[in-house]
Scaffold this motif. Structure first.
Motif, PDB file in Angstrom:
ATOM      1  N   TYR A  74      23.159  22.534 -80.615  1.00  0.00           N
ATOM      2  CA  TYR A  74      22.285  23.518 -81.236  1.00  0.00           C
ATOM      3  C   TYR A  74      22.745  23.820 -82.653  1.00  0.00           C
ATOM      4  O   TYR A  74      23.838  23.464 -83.070  1.00  0.00           O
ATOM      5  N   ILE A  75      21.866  24.484 -83.366  1.00  0.00           N
ATOM      6  CA  ILE A  75      22.119  24.937 -84.737  1.00  0.00           C
ATOM      7  C   ILE A  75      22.060  26.453 -84.707  1.00  0.00           C
ATOM      8  O   ILE A  75      21.152  27.029 -84.117  1.00  0.00           O
ATOM      9  N   LEU A  76      23.034  27.068 -85.344  1.00  0.00           N
ATOM     10  CA  LEU A  76      23.095  28.528 -85.381  1.00  0.00           C
ATOM     11  C   LEU A  76      23.281  28.977 -86.823  1.00  0.00           C
ATOM     12  O   LEU A  76      24.141  28.447 -87.537  1.00  0.00           O
ATOM     13  N   VAL A  77      22.470  29.939 -87.248  1.00  0.00           N
ATOM     14  CA  VAL A  77      22.527  30.455 -88.619  1.00  0.00           C
ATOM     15  C   VAL A  77      22.520  31.976 -88.558  1.00  0.00           C
ATOM     16  O   VAL A  77      21.737  32.562 -87.811  1.00  0.00           O
ATOM     17  N   GLY A  78      23.406  32.606 -89.325  1.00  0.00           N
ATOM     18  CA  GLY A  78      23.440  34.058 -89.375  1.00  0.00           C
ATOM     19  C   GLY A  78      23.710  34.567 -90.779  1.00  0.00           C
ATOM     20  O   GLY A  78      24.484  33.964 -91.523  1.00  0.00           O
ATOM     21  N   LEU A  79      23.069  35.662 -91.137  1.00  0.00           N
ATOM     22  CA  LEU A  79      23.286  36.332 -92.413  1.00  0.00           C
ATOM     23  C   LEU A  79      23.275  37.828 -92.140  1.00  0.00           C
ATOM     24  O   LEU A  79      22.291  38.362 -91.622  1.00  0.00           O
ATOM     25  N   ILE A  80      24.374  38.492 -92.470  1.00  0.00           N
ATOM     26  CA  ILE A  80      24.533  39.905 -92.136  1.00  0.00           C
ATOM     27  C   ILE A  80      25.045  40.664 -93.360  1.00  0.00           C
ATOM     28  O   ILE A  80      25.970  40.204 -94.029  1.00  0.00           O
ATOM     29  N   ASP A  81      24.459  41.809 -93.612  1.00  0.00           N
ATOM     30  CA  ASP A  81      24.931  42.709 -94.659  1.00  0.00           C
ATOM     31  C   ASP A  81      25.580  43.898 -93.969  1.00  0.00           C
ATOM     32  O   ASP A  81      24.920  44.878 -93.626  1.00  0.00           O
ATOM     33  N   GLY A  85      30.640  42.312 -90.755  1.00  0.00           N
ATOM     34  CA  GLY A  85      29.837  41.112 -90.570  1.00  0.00           C
ATOM     35  C   GLY A  85      30.553  39.970 -89.871  1.00  0.00           C
ATOM     36  O   GLY A  85      29.967  39.304 -89.014  1.00  0.00           O
ATOM     37  N   GLU A  86      31.809  39.739 -90.206  1.00  0.00           N
ATOM     38  CA  GLU A  86      32.528  38.647 -89.561  1.00  0.00           C
ATOM     39  C   GLU A  86      32.625  38.868 -88.058  1.00  0.00           C
ATOM     40  O   GLU A  86      32.380  37.963 -87.256  1.00  0.00           O
ATOM     41  N   LYS A  87      32.970  40.075 -87.654  1.00  0.00           N
ATOM     42  CA  LYS A  87      33.078  40.392 -86.222  1.00  0.00           C
ATOM     43  C   LYS A  87      31.718  40.276 -85.543  1.00  0.00           C
ATOM     44  O   LYS A  87      31.609  39.767 -84.424  1.00  0.00           O
ATOM     45  N   ILE A  88      30.683  40.738 -86.193  1.00  0.00           N
ATOM     46  CA  ILE A  88      29.333  40.652 -85.631  1.00  0.00           C
ATOM     47  C   ILE A  88      28.962  39.190 -85.398  1.00  0.00           C
ATOM     48  O   ILE A  88      28.426  38.834 -84.340  1.00  0.00           O
ATOM     49  N   LEU A  89      29.249  38.321 -86.370  1.00  0.00           N
ATOM     50  CA  LEU A  89      28.951  36.899 -86.218  1.00  0.00           C
ATOM     51  C   LEU A  89      29.752  36.286 -85.070  1.00  0.00           C
ATOM     52  O   LEU A  89      29.225  35.494 -84.286  1.00  0.00           O
ATOM     53  N   ARG A  90      31.026  36.647 -84.964  1.00  0.00           N
ATOM     54  CA  ARG A  90      31.852  36.141 -83.860  1.00  0.00           C
ATOM     55  C   ARG A  90      31.256  36.527 -82.510  1.00  0.00           C
ATOM     56  O   ARG A  90      31.155  35.712 -81.602  1.00  0.00           O
ATOM     57  N   ASP A  91      30.884  37.789 -82.380  1.00  0.00           N
ATOM     58  CA  ASP A  91      30.341  38.293 -81.120  1.00  0.00           C
ATOM     59  C   ASP A  91      28.966  37.692 -80.810  1.00  0.00           C
ATOM     60  O   ASP A  91      28.620  37.458 -79.651  1.00  0.00           O
ATOM     61  N   MET A  92      28.200  37.452 -81.845  1.00  0.00           N
ATOM     62  CA  MET A  92      26.852  36.908 -81.684  1.00  0.00           C
ATOM     63  C   MET A  92      26.868  35.524 -81.042  1.00  0.00           C
ATOM     64  O   MET A  92      25.985  35.186 -80.252  1.00  0.00           O
ATOM     65  N   VAL A  93      27.870  34.727 -81.347  1.00  0.00           N
ATOM     66  CA  VAL A  93      27.955  33.364 -80.821  1.00  0.00           C
ATOM     67  C   VAL A  93      27.955  33.368 -79.295  1.00  0.00           C
ATOM     68  O   VAL A  93      27.268  32.582 -78.661  1.00  0.00           O
ATOM     69  N   VAL A  94      28.738  34.238 -78.697  1.00  0.00           N
ATOM     70  CA  VAL A  94      28.834  34.284 -77.237  1.00  0.00           C
ATOM     71  C   VAL A  94      27.483  34.576 -76.611  1.00  0.00           C
ATOM     72  O   VAL A  94      27.057  33.905 -75.671  1.00  0.00           O
ATOM     73  N   VAL A  95      26.778  35.549 -77.140  1.00  0.00           N
ATOM     74  CA  VAL A  95      25.477  35.940 -76.607  1.00  0.00           C
ATOM     75  C   VAL A  95      24.496  34.785 -76.723  1.00  0.00           C
ATOM     76  O   VAL A  95      23.803  34.416 -75.749  1.00  0.00           O
ATOM     77  N   ILE A  96      24.407  34.180 -77.886  1.00  0.00           N
ATOM     78  CA  ILE A  96      23.446  33.106 -78.102  1.00  0.00           C
ATOM     79  C   ILE A  96      23.821  31.869 -77.297  1.00  0.00           C
ATOM     80  O   ILE A  96      22.967  31.223 -76.693  1.00  0.00           O
ATOM     81  N   ASP A  97      25.097  31.524 -77.250  1.00  0.00           N
ATOM     82  CA  ASP A  97      25.542  30.359 -76.475  1.00  0.00           C
ATOM     83  C   ASP A  97      25.152  30.534 -75.001  1.00  0.00           C
ATOM     84  O   ASP A  97      24.665  29.597 -74.375  1.00  0.00           O
ATOM     85  N   ASN A  98      25.353  31.723 -74.463  1.00  0.00           N
ATOM     86  CA  ASN A  98      24.976  31.985 -73.068  1.00  0.00           C
ATOM     87  C   ASN A  98      23.471  31.873 -72.866  1.00  0.00           C
ATOM     88  O   ASN A  98      23.019  31.382 -71.831  1.00  0.00           O
ATOM     89  N   MET A  99      22.696  32.316 -73.830  1.00  0.00           N
ATOM     90  CA  MET A  99      21.242  32.220 -73.728  1.00  0.00           C
ATOM     91  C   MET A  99      20.769  30.767 -73.746  1.00  0.00           C
ATOM     92  O   MET A  99      19.792  30.419 -73.092  1.00  0.00           O
TER      93      MET A  99
END
Length: 101
Positions: A74-81, A85-99
């Protein structure tokens, strides 16, 4: 959307041509900095090949990755202000990977 399209074309040899796509993948292969998406992906998908580009400016954190492994593609792209942000991106991976499993 365009970042995802870029990765897709690159992965399938259609970014300019197969030779240039392969060359670009080689530049993005095996990220040397272990942060954002890569930090988490190396833990949850240690056998996956990662092709990645990221950036940070002030409170803006961006990351993009092509994950190509035996159990994941898969391809994953994130942009956070956000200052976190770094922690949010780290945490986001787990959620999306599980989905996506």
């Amino acid at each position: 959307t365009q970042v995802s399209r870029y990765y897709y074309l690159m992965a399938y040899g259609k970014l300019v041509n197969p030779e240039r796509s392969k060359e670009m993948l080689s530049y993005m292969d095996n990220p040397g900095i272990n942060h954002k998406f890569v930090y988490t992906l190396r833990q949850i998908a240690p056998d996956a090949h990662l092709y990645r580009k990221s950036g940070t400016w002030r409170t803006f954190h961006s990351d993009s990755v092509l994950v190509w492994g035996p159990e994941r593609r898969y391809i994953l792209v994130g942009l956070i202000d956000d200052a976190e942000g770094e922690k949010i991106l780290r945490d986001m991976v787990v959620v999306i990977d599980n989905m996506l499993k």
